[in-house]
Design a protein around this motif. Structure first.
Motif, PDB file in Angstrom:
ATOM      1  N   ASP A   1     -19.291 -49.852   6.645  1.00  0.00           N
ATOM      2  CA  ASP A   1     -20.113 -50.725   5.813  1.00  0.00           C
ATOM      3  C   ASP A   1     -21.224 -51.440   6.578  1.00  0.00           C
ATOM      4  O   ASP A   1     -22.278 -51.739   6.006  1.00  0.00           O
ATOM      5  CB  ASP A   1     -19.230 -51.758   5.105  1.00  0.00           C
ATOM      6  CG  ASP A   1     -18.329 -51.119   4.063  1.00  0.00           C
ATOM      7  OD1 ASP A   1     -18.621 -49.993   3.635  1.00  0.00           O
ATOM      8  OD2 ASP A   1     -17.333 -51.748   3.674  1.00  0.00           O
TER       9      ASP A   1
ATOM     10  N   LYS B   1     -24.384 -49.502   6.367  1.00  0.00           N
ATOM     11  CA  LYS B   1     -24.798 -49.096   5.028  1.00  0.00           C
ATOM     12  C   LYS B   1     -25.371 -50.237   4.198  1.00  0.00           C
ATOM     13  O   LYS B   1     -25.981 -49.991   3.154  1.00  0.00           O
ATOM     14  CB  LYS B   1     -23.595 -48.496   4.288  1.00  0.00           C
ATOM     15  CG  LYS B   1     -23.064 -47.205   4.897  1.00  0.00           C
ATOM     16  CD  LYS B   1     -24.013 -46.040   4.668  1.00  0.00           C
ATOM     17  CE  LYS B   1     -23.419 -44.714   5.091  1.00  0.00           C
ATOM     18  NZ  LYS B   1     -24.265 -43.559   4.718  1.00  0.00           N
ATOM     19  N   ASN B   2     -25.175 -51.478   4.625  1.00  0.00           N
ATOM     20  CA  ASN B   2     -25.502 -52.614   3.776  1.00  0.00           C
ATOM     21  C   ASN B   2     -26.649 -53.468   4.280  1.00  0.00           C
ATOM     22  O   ASN B   2     -26.810 -54.602   3.847  1.00  0.00           O
ATOM     23  CB  ASN B   2     -24.256 -53.472   3.575  1.00  0.00           C
ATOM     24  CG  ASN B   2     -23.324 -52.862   2.545  1.00  0.00           C
ATOM     25  OD1 ASN B   2     -23.531 -53.022   1.346  1.00  0.00           O
ATOM     26  ND2 ASN B   2     -22.305 -52.146   3.008  1.00  0.00           N
TER      27      ASN B   2
ATOM     28  N   LYS C   1     -21.643 -49.969  -1.036  1.00  0.00           N
ATOM     29  CA  LYS C   1     -22.879 -50.684  -0.768  1.00  0.00           C
ATOM     30  C   LYS C   1     -22.956 -51.877  -1.719  1.00  0.00           C
ATOM     31  O   LYS C   1     -22.569 -51.767  -2.890  1.00  0.00           O
ATOM     32  CB  LYS C   1     -24.096 -49.782  -0.966  1.00  0.00           C
ATOM     33  CG  LYS C   1     -24.375 -48.866   0.207  1.00  0.00           C
ATOM     34  CD  LYS C   1     -25.778 -48.268   0.154  1.00  0.00           C
ATOM     35  CE  LYS C   1     -26.153 -47.729   1.517  1.00  0.00           C
ATOM     36  NZ  LYS C   1     -27.538 -47.240   1.574  1.00  0.00           N
TER      37      LYS C   1
ATOM     38  N   THR D   1     -28.521 -54.427  -1.934  1.00  0.00           N
ATOM     39  CA  THR D   1     -29.276 -53.472  -1.116  1.00  0.00           C
ATOM     40  C   THR D   1     -30.282 -52.693  -1.953  1.00  0.00           C
ATOM     41  O   THR D   1     -31.157 -52.020  -1.401  1.00  0.00           O
ATOM     42  CB  THR D   1     -28.346 -52.467  -0.419  1.00  0.00           C
ATOM     43  OG1 THR D   1     -27.634 -51.712  -1.409  1.00  0.00           O
ATOM     44  CG2 THR D   1     -27.352 -53.160   0.500  1.00  0.00           C
TER      45      THR D   1
ATOM     46  N   ASP E   1     -29.814 -43.311   0.314  1.00  0.00           N
ATOM     47  CA  ASP E   1     -28.742 -43.998   1.029  1.00  0.00           C
ATOM     48  C   ASP E   1     -29.163 -44.155   2.485  1.00  0.00           C
ATOM     49  O   ASP E   1     -28.692 -43.439   3.366  1.00  0.00           O
ATOM     50  CB  ASP E   1     -27.435 -43.200   0.902  1.00  0.00           C
ATOM     51  CG  ASP E   1     -26.290 -43.808   1.690  1.00  0.00           C
ATOM     52  OD1 ASP E   1     -26.374 -45.002   2.026  1.00  0.00           O
ATOM     53  OD2 ASP E   1     -25.314 -43.086   1.975  1.00  0.00           O
TER      54      ASP E   1
ATOM     55  N   SER F   1     -29.200 -45.389   6.164  1.00  0.00           N
ATOM     56  CA  SER F   1     -28.019 -45.676   6.980  1.00  0.00           C
ATOM     57  C   SER F   1     -28.438 -45.970   8.420  1.00  0.00           C
ATOM     58  O   SER F   1     -29.348 -45.328   8.950  1.00  0.00           O
ATOM     59  CB  SER F   1     -27.072 -44.469   6.986  1.00  0.00           C
ATOM     60  OG  SER F   1     -26.746 -44.051   5.677  1.00  0.00           O
TER      61      SER F   1
ATOM     62  N   ASN G   1     -30.988 -49.279  -0.173  1.00  0.00           N
ATOM     63  CA  ASN G   1     -30.641 -48.415  -1.307  1.00  0.00           C
ATOM     64  C   ASN G   1     -31.772 -48.355  -2.338  1.00  0.00           C
ATOM     65  O   ASN G   1     -31.623 -48.803  -3.481  1.00  0.00           O
ATOM     66  CB  ASN G   1     -29.355 -48.877  -1.985  1.00  0.00           C
ATOM     67  CG  ASN G   1     -28.642 -47.799  -2.775  1.00  0.00           C
ATOM     68  OD1 ASN G   1     -27.427 -47.741  -2.843  1.00  0.00           O
ATOM     69  ND2 ASN G   1     -29.391 -46.910  -3.405  1.00  0.00           N
TER      70      ASN G   1
END
Length: 291
Positions: A180, A183-184, A109, A113, A165, A167, A189
């Motif tokens: 990715d 996740k980004n 990550k 984020t 986290d 997602s 985050n």
């Protein structure tokens, strides 16, 4: 110690949660920030401990407030990299129908984020499958390269924190390439509220993790169920990249995510409220809204 950063986004200042569990103490007279440089500086950490013991740290004043209340930001500034471990709980692998990994699954990550533990999380445009994941975050305190044992891995940990986290599963799994993309996304985050120094977490494999959506319990696990424990994760990652003070490892999530539930899966939408906590590391709360 429970270290944190408070104030408006981008202008946070270092603080400490008093041992009474209620009072915030101002650290700006001792250190410039809570970051990797501080975690790697034993003398600076000792000065903070001495100041706590002497009672000389001032109570945090209202100059750090935002709209009348103190905003708690992410407890770590100038994060280097965020390494994430996928499918690292036996029960989570089972609920998703995945084989137990032979080695830790690594993805990344971006540091941008990261947001504060009660900041708004944005559901990405075009998202249909935004999911939740409570995770134990490990913050590196000493440079780690080619470590030989899990014991060495633990010795290189500077502290621990709660990580969410977030997602987007369609982006992650159905859009090709690596994980990715899912996740980004912006705000994916939340971290904190505290960075708890490693000396206050004698065994990171005994921590309970819990998460609620709109008040309904969704995840209730323990780090004892990790496939690869914290020390082994740090050792393993150090074989492939150098870990520096201020790097973060998100160590995986237990069962209970939306992806693992029967159809129709209860993915997150604007207006949902997610709360999560880990024993001894504090609690987060986020309201979701559309990006």
């Amino acid at each position: 110690m429970k270290l944190l950063r408070v104030g408006t986004a981008g202008a946070e200042r270092p603080a400490l949660l008093d041992p009474d569990g209620a009072t915030l103490r101002d650290l700006s007279g001792l250190v410039t920030d809570i970051d990797g440089a501080l975690l790697a500086d034993d003398a600076a950490l000792d000065r903070i401990r001495a100041a706590v013991a002497s009672g000389e740290l001032p109570v945090l004043d209202s100059d750090s407030s935002n709209d009348g209340g103190v905003r708690v930001g992410a407890p770590l500034g100038r994060i280097g990299k965020i390494v994430c471990i996928g499918l690292n709980y036996h029960d989570h692998a089972a609920e998703t129908g995945s084989a137990i990994p032979a080695e830790p699954i690594i993805f990344f990550k971006a540091p941008d984020t990261v947001i504060g533990p009660e900041d708004t999380v944005l559901v990405p445009r075009g998202s249909l499958k935004t999911d939740w994941e409570v995770e134990l975050a490990v913050v590196i305190g000493r440079t780690a390269r080619y470590l030989d044992s899990a014991e060495e891995g633990l010795a290189h940990v500077g502290g621990y924190a709660v990580a969410h986290d977030v997602s987007e599963r369609a982006f992650q799994i159905e859009r090709g390439g690596t994980w990715d993309k899912g996740k980004n996304c912006e705000t994916f985050n939340p971290l904190g509220p505290w960075l708890v120094t490693a000396d206050e977490v004698p065994d990171p494999q005994t921590l309970g993790l819990r998460l609620w959506v709109n008040g309904d319990p969704k995840q209730d696990g323990t780090t004892a169920d990790q496939i690869f424990g914290v020390g082994e994760v740090v050792r393993y990652v150090s074989q492939f990249m150098t870990l520096y003070p201020g790097d973060v490892i998100n160590t995986g999530t237990p069962a209970g995510v939306a992806m693992g539930r029967p159809d129709p899966k209860p993915y997150l939408r604007a207006g949902d409220v997610v709360e999560l906590e880990i024993d001894g590391l504090g609690r987060q709360r986020q309201v979701f809204k559309d990006a």
